[in-house]
Structures are given as C-alpha cells and as structure tokens.
Design a protein around this motif. Structure first.
Motif, PDB file in Angstrom:
ATOM      1  N   LEU A 260      33.566  62.033  51.741  1.00  0.00           N
ATOM      2  CA  LEU A 260      33.660  61.257  50.506  1.00  0.00           C
ATOM      3  C   LEU A 260      35.124  61.236  50.092  1.00  0.00           C
ATOM      4  N   VAL A 261      35.661  60.049  49.830  1.00  0.00           N
ATOM      5  CA  VAL A 261      37.043  59.981  49.352  1.00  0.00           C
ATOM      6  C   VAL A 261      37.074  59.227  48.036  1.00  0.00           C
ATOM      7  N   GLU A 262      38.143  59.438  47.280  1.00  0.00           N
ATOM      8  CA  GLU A 262      38.336  58.634  46.087  1.00  0.00           C
ATOM      9  C   GLU A 262      39.391  57.601  46.407  1.00  0.00           C
ATOM     10  N   GLY A 263      39.146  56.375  45.997  1.00  0.00           N
ATOM     11  CA  GLY A 263      40.101  55.323  46.298  1.00  0.00           C
ATOM     12  C   GLY A 263      40.130  54.279  45.202  1.00  0.00           C
ATOM     13  N   THR A 264      40.868  53.197  45.473  1.00  0.00           N
ATOM     14  CA  THR A 264      41.077  52.149  44.471  1.00  0.00           C
ATOM     15  C   THR A 264      40.435  50.857  44.946  1.00  0.00           C
ATOM     16  N   LEU A 265      39.639  50.248  44.077  1.00  0.00           N
ATOM     17  CA  LEU A 265      39.028  48.961  44.411  1.00  0.00           C
ATOM     18  C   LEU A 265      40.072  47.852  44.343  1.00  0.00           C
ATOM     19  N   THR A 266      39.974  46.879  45.231  1.00  0.00           N
ATOM     20  CA  THR A 266      40.890  45.735  45.166  1.00  0.00           C
ATOM     21  C   THR A 266      40.189  44.514  44.573  1.00  0.00           C
ATOM     22  N   ALA A 267      38.889  44.580  44.403  1.00  0.00           N
ATOM     23  CA  ALA A 267      38.111  43.485  43.794  1.00  0.00           C
ATOM     24  C   ALA A 267      36.899  44.118  43.117  1.00  0.00           C
ATOM     25  N   PRO A 268      36.338  43.461  42.093  1.00  0.00           N
ATOM     26  CA  PRO A 268      35.264  44.117  41.328  1.00  0.00           C
ATOM     27  C   PRO A 268      33.945  44.228  42.095  1.00  0.00           C
ATOM     28  N   ILE A 269      33.159  45.221  41.696  1.00  0.00           N
ATOM     29  CA  ILE A 269      31.757  45.289  42.134  1.00  0.00           C
ATOM     30  C   ILE A 269      30.889  45.374  40.874  1.00  0.00           C
ATOM     31  N   PHE A 270      29.688  44.820  40.979  1.00  0.00           N
ATOM     32  CA  PHE A 270      28.859  44.641  39.779  1.00  0.00           C
ATOM     33  C   PHE A 270      27.559  45.417  39.884  1.00  0.00           C
ATOM     34  N   ASN A 271      27.098  45.846  38.718  1.00  0.00           N
ATOM     35  CA  ASN A 271      25.824  46.558  38.615  1.00  0.00           C
ATOM     36  C   ASN A 271      24.957  45.810  37.619  1.00  0.00           C
ATOM     37  N   GLU A 272      23.949  45.113  38.132  1.00  0.00           N
ATOM     38  CA  GLU A 272      23.181  44.210  37.268  1.00  0.00           C
ATOM     39  C   GLU A 272      22.063  44.898  36.509  1.00  0.00           C
ATOM     40  N   ASP A 273      21.526  45.982  37.065  1.00  0.00           N
ATOM     41  CA  ASP A 273      20.283  46.481  36.469  1.00  0.00           C
ATOM     42  C   ASP A 273      20.138  47.994  36.504  1.00  0.00           C
ATOM     43  N   GLY A 274      21.239  48.683  36.257  1.00  0.00           N
ATOM     44  CA  GLY A 274      21.131  50.132  36.063  1.00  0.00           C
ATOM     45  C   GLY A 274      20.775  50.921  37.307  1.00  0.00           C
ATOM     46  N   ARG A 275      21.052  50.334  38.472  1.00  0.00           N
ATOM     47  CA  ARG A 275      20.855  51.101  39.699  1.00  0.00           C
ATOM     48  C   ARG A 275      22.218  51.519  40.249  1.00  0.00           C
ATOM     49  N   ARG A 276      22.244  52.576  41.053  1.00  0.00           N
ATOM     50  CA  ARG A 276      23.503  52.974  41.675  1.00  0.00           C
ATOM     51  C   ARG A 276      23.808  51.975  42.793  1.00  0.00           C
ATOM     52  N   VAL A 277      24.969  51.377  42.695  1.00  0.00           N
ATOM     53  CA  VAL A 277      25.326  50.353  43.677  1.00  0.00           C
ATOM     54  C   VAL A 277      26.171  50.969  44.792  1.00  0.00           C
ATOM     55  N   TYR A 278      25.764  50.693  46.024  1.00  0.00           N
ATOM     56  CA  TYR A 278      26.566  51.077  47.190  1.00  0.00           C
ATOM     57  C   TYR A 278      27.132  49.787  47.773  1.00  0.00           C
ATOM     58  N   ALA A 279      28.386  49.515  47.446  1.00  0.00           N
ATOM     59  CA  ALA A 279      28.990  48.255  47.873  1.00  0.00           C
ATOM     60  C   ALA A 279      29.673  48.434  49.217  1.00  0.00           C
ATOM     61  N   ARG A 280      29.399  47.495  50.114  1.00  0.00           N
ATOM     62  CA  ARG A 280      30.040  47.542  51.431  1.00  0.00           C
ATOM     63  C   ARG A 280      31.522  47.228  51.275  1.00  0.00           C
ATOM     64  N   VAL A 281      32.358  48.114  51.721  1.00  0.00           N
ATOM     65  CA  VAL A 281      33.801  47.905  51.581  1.00  0.00           C
ATOM     66  C   VAL A 281      34.539  48.230  52.881  1.00  0.00           C
ATOM     67  N   GLU A 282      35.670  47.542  53.023  1.00  0.00           N
ATOM     68  CA  GLU A 282      36.581  47.909  54.093  1.00  0.00           C
ATOM     69  C   GLU A 282      37.639  48.818  53.470  1.00  0.00           C
ATOM     70  N   VAL A 283      37.760  50.004  54.018  1.00  0.00           N
ATOM     71  CA  VAL A 283      38.678  50.992  53.452  1.00  0.00           C
ATOM     72  C   VAL A 283      39.920  51.081  54.329  1.00  0.00           C
ATOM     73  N   GLU A 284      41.068  50.959  53.681  1.00  0.00           N
ATOM     74  CA  GLU A 284      42.339  51.128  54.394  1.00  0.00           C
ATOM     75  C   GLU A 284      43.159  52.187  53.672  1.00  0.00           C
ATOM     76  N   PHE A 285      43.923  52.924  54.429  1.00  0.00           N
ATOM     77  CA  PHE A 285      44.794  53.933  53.829  1.00  0.00           C
ATOM     78  C   PHE A 285      46.194  53.347  53.756  1.00  0.00           C
ATOM     79  N   ILE A 286      46.606  52.979  52.550  1.00  0.00           N
ATOM     80  CA  ILE A 286      47.891  52.296  52.366  1.00  0.00           C
ATOM     81  C   ILE A 286      48.694  53.031  51.299  1.00  0.00           C
ATOM     82  N   ASP A 287      49.944  53.345  51.608  1.00  0.00           N
ATOM     83  CA  ASP A 287      50.832  54.015  50.646  1.00  0.00           C
ATOM     84  C   ASP A 287      50.170  55.224  49.996  1.00  0.00           C
TER      85      ASP A 287
END
Ligand code: AMP
Ligand code: MG
Length: 454
Positions: free
Chosen positions: A373-400
């Motif tokens: 598990l890592v902590e990182g920064t989103l580059t675009a928003p992800i939304f939660n419509e109905d109070g469920r935990r959202v697992y958004a598919r993301v491409e993770v890059e290690f930059i700076d």
C-alpha cells in the motif's frame, strides 16, 4: 479447515436477519445500512481458511512456496578453512616485515587446487601454492595473492616455481575463509514460514539438500455461470459474449500462488450447474462468477443453497458489491469453501483481489497477505456516488519522489481494458464524496514493476 455455519453465526449477531435479503437494502444514492463493510466481509471469509498441509518436493519446484520445517545445517559452511584468493599459503610469522625491497624467500613444497586435500603441512620457511576455494593446509595461517609475489617474473624468466619471494607483510589470517564462517553445524539456517526464493534455493542446495518440505499450493476450482457465455476459440453467435472471467480469475489464482482447475461454463439450469459442481471434489476453494447479485435469476443461488450453505452479501464497495460466500457440503466433514464473485469482469477481478487472494495466500502459509500500500497523489478526480468504498483503477508512476495515480479511464465494472491499463487501485473512502486532482490517496499496488508469479 472450514468452519461450517460460519456466516450464519454472524447473521445472528447482526440481529437475526439475513443481511442481503432485506428488501429495503436496494437503491442508489443513499447509504445502504444493510451492506457489509469490506472489513466485515473479509473477516467472515478469512475465518474459513487455514494453512494447508506440507508436501516434500525437489528444490526448484518450491519457488514461491513457504517452508514447512526449520532447516538446521547438517554441516559447516564452508566445511573447511579455504583460500579466498589464488596465491601462497604460508605462516604469517615468515613474512613479517616483508616488502618489495626486503622480500621473504620461501621454499614452495606443494600445490593444492579447489576440490583437493593438501597432502603436506606448511613448515617454517615454506609455502604451498593454493587456488581459490582450496582447503588451507595445516601449518598455514595466511594466504598471499600472486600479485604480491615474484611468481609472474619467475614464469616470464622461465625460472622454476620451487621458490617464491613474498613482497608484502600481510595480516594474520588474510585471505583465509575460516570453516563455518557462513554457517556452523546445527545452526537454524532457514525458519519454518520462510518463502523460498532463489537465495533460499541456493542456501538449501549449499547444505546438500535436494528436497524440502513446503506448504502445498491450494487447488482452486473456477466456474463461470451464464447462458450468454461462449468459449474462447469458438465463433460468437448472436447475443453471446466470451467468458473472460474464467481466464482473469484463473490467471489471478496462478499469480496468487494457487493451482487453478477450470470447470468451464455452467448454464443457468439445475442439471448443468449441478453437473459442473461435481468436478469441484477435492478442491480447496471454489470460485464462481456471476449469478449472485440481487436482481439475478435465482438458479445459481438455488443450486448453491441446495449443495451447501451460502450467504449472499452486498459489500460496501465499488466495484464488486454483490458477493456470495459459503461452503459446498463435501460429506465426511469435507466442506469446500465457495466464493461467488460478481459477473462483471472488473468486479470479479476486484472481488478476487480483496477476498480470494488473501484466502489463497493464507492456505499457502503466507503471513503478508495484503498488497503493498502506498500513499500518492491523484492527477484526476475519482467519485463516490453512494457511500461505498471506491477502488479506482489507476496507473501509478513514481515521479519526483511521489507516486502519481492517474485513473485509467471509464470506471464501469464492465470496462476490463481499464483494468488492463491499471497497476493500482486508488481508494476513495466510503464517507468521502470525491477525491480531487492533487489529493493524497491510498493506493493498493496490484503490480510492482515486473511482479514475479509466486
Ligand atoms: P450477472 O452477475 O450474471 O448479472 O452478470 C453481470 C455481468 O457480467 C453481465 O453483463 C454478464 O454478461 C457479465 N458476465 C458474467 N459472467 C461473465 C464471464 N464469465 N465473462 C465475462 N462477462 C461475464
Ligand atoms: Mg448472469
């Protein structure tokens, strides 16, 4: 290994009603009180899994598996004091104060190569020519490398190697690797519970072992359900889609360390489903896909209920809300845990990731169950419509020096290609409406560069 009635007991603790069957639990846009949290579902499932038995196998077949025994060394490593260099084994007292200008001249009384035993002892004023890895002869305490002697000149001048001039005063014990330097006899070299990797295979081989006891891999039966499914490699007829879940799930089983057993596609009728489920005998886990959500035609649920004891849940997560878990009755106390994944391809994979992978790793005897598990920064928003935990598919890059997570496109649970582009799942908690670009998020790393399949 299984705990029968497990889900039922939990149901009782939660007020006696079957959580998913509550008719008021449907609906969008509001928090569904009857849903199970991810943690609750996880705990109920994991309570059914234990480490499997051990098997004894050749070393190279054990990679990625967990040692089922402590390994104590039957020998010392190295077994004998040996030379760390090509050079001359001698007595340090004979070269005290030696230099290029005032060399020590010694008589060379023999030679010893790696794999041989010395046939002479070094006496005062003598040396034995020695190769790397060869046992250090009795009487010698130090090895001087060729570079610090006149050997090269002697060879060039055609002089015999019956004498040698030593040009350096080297410390006592120099270039002698003592017996037992790495491991002494009886040492606990590898502990039960250790994952066998290349280094462990090497260590075991260095102890002379050709087989070792490891926790066996679980056999996981995979069954797709649905009248709309077609086998790959055949022509697609009207209204059908190819069965991809069998393959993504089987591949995930391999990547989790299990052995998949593909049972194919069960049609939505009693005979076919029952017939296909016969082939689950002897499996350690059965993973089905589709037919478990609330709106579904009840055939899969009916059959699973008849053949064992099933719980149909809604889990407070997106994707992968519908989930079934229970046991098929195998007779003679041999119940087989069964996990019913949702049908949508991304939901099936995410539910597998959250619940089946840790179960498989537990059976394998692994103790580190979650992905990194890592902590990182989103580059675009992800939304939660109905109070469920959202697992958004993301491409993770290690930059700076930071992990940057970019959503891989439309997040519909049917969009399997966006799973293919992802190497992580960014989490938006149940109680947050959205995560914006620039927000810090937790990211479950699905792939850590080129993950090995263990
Ligand atoms: P269900 O849970 O049966 O309502 O299925 C949900 C969605 O997943 C439907 O669109 C199904 O066509 C799809 N689906 C079910 N099983 C599979 C499968 N094995 N491979 C690909 N898609 C599937
Ligand atoms: Mg279906």
């Amino acid at each position: 290994m299984t705990s029968h009635n497990h889900g039922q007991h939990h149901g009782d603790r939660h007020g006696g009603h079957h959580v998913p069957e509550n008719p008021h639990s449907h609906g969008h846009g509001h928090v569904d009180e009857d849903m199970l949290s991810v943690e609750e579902a996880y705990q109920r499932i994991m309570a059914s899994f234990r480490t499997l038995e051990a098997e004894e196998k050749p070393l190279l077949e054990c990679i990625g598996q967990v040692l089922a025994e402590d390994i104590h060394s039957p020998l010392a490593l190295p077994p004998l004091a040996n030379s760390g260099m090509d050079g001359y084994a001698l007595r340090q007292a004979d070269i005290a104060g030696a230099s290029k200008e005032t060399p020590s001249n010694l008589a060379v009384i023999g030679i010893v190569a790696a794999g041989q035993m010395p046939d002479k002892e070094v006496q005062a004023g003598t040396a034995i020519r020695i190769m790397t890895g060869a046992p250090v002869p009795g009487g010698a305490d130090t090895v001087v490398p060729f570079e610090e002697t006149d050997e090269v000149e002697r060879k060039r001048d055609g002089k015999p190697l019956d004498h040698v001039a030593i040009f350096a005063d080297m410390p006592l014990g120099c270039n002698v690797r003592p017996a037992g330097e790495d491991v002494s006899i009886g040492t606990l070299v590898l502990e039960k519970g250790t994952v066998v990797r290349a280094a462990e295979v090497g260590v075991l081989a260095s102890l002379g072992l050709d087989k070792v006891k490891v926790i066996r891999r679980p056999v996981v039966a995979v069954l797709a359900t649905g009248d709309e499914l077609e086998n790959t490699g055949t022509a697609l007829t009207g209204g059908k889609i190819y069965d991809s879940n069998s393959f993504s799930v089987a591949a995930s089983i391999v990547a989790s360390g299990g052995v998949p057993r593909l049972l194919g596609i069960a049609r939505d009728n009693l005979e076919d489903l029952n017939g296909k489920l016969e082939a689950t005998a002897g499996a350690d886990l059965v993973v089905t896909s589709a037919g478990v959500s609330k709106g579904d035609y009840d055939i899969v649920k009916d059959v699973l209920n008849q053949r064992g004891e099933m719980n149909f849940w809604s889990v407070r997560m997106r994707p992968a809300k519908p989930l079934a878990f229970g046991h098929l009755s195998g007779g003679a106390g041999k119940d087989i845990p069964l996990m019913g994944l949702p049908g949508n391809p991304v939901s099936a994979m995410v539910a597998f990731e959250m619940f089946a992978r840790p179960a498989i790793r537990t059976m394998l005897g692994k103790t580190r169950l979650p992905r990194p598990l890592v902590e990182g920064t989103l580059t675009a928003p992800i939304f939660n419509e109905d109070g469920r935990r959202v697992y958004a598919r993301v491409e993770v890059e290690f930059i700076d020096g930071d992990y940057r997570a970019t959503p891989t496109g439309p997040q519909g649970s049917n969009i399997l290609t966006s799973m293919s582009r992802a190497n992580g799942l960014a989490v938006c908690p149940e109680d947050e409406r959205r995560k914006d670009a620039g927000d810090r998020v937790q990211i479950i790393m699905l792939d850590w560069n080129e993950e090995v399949l263990v």
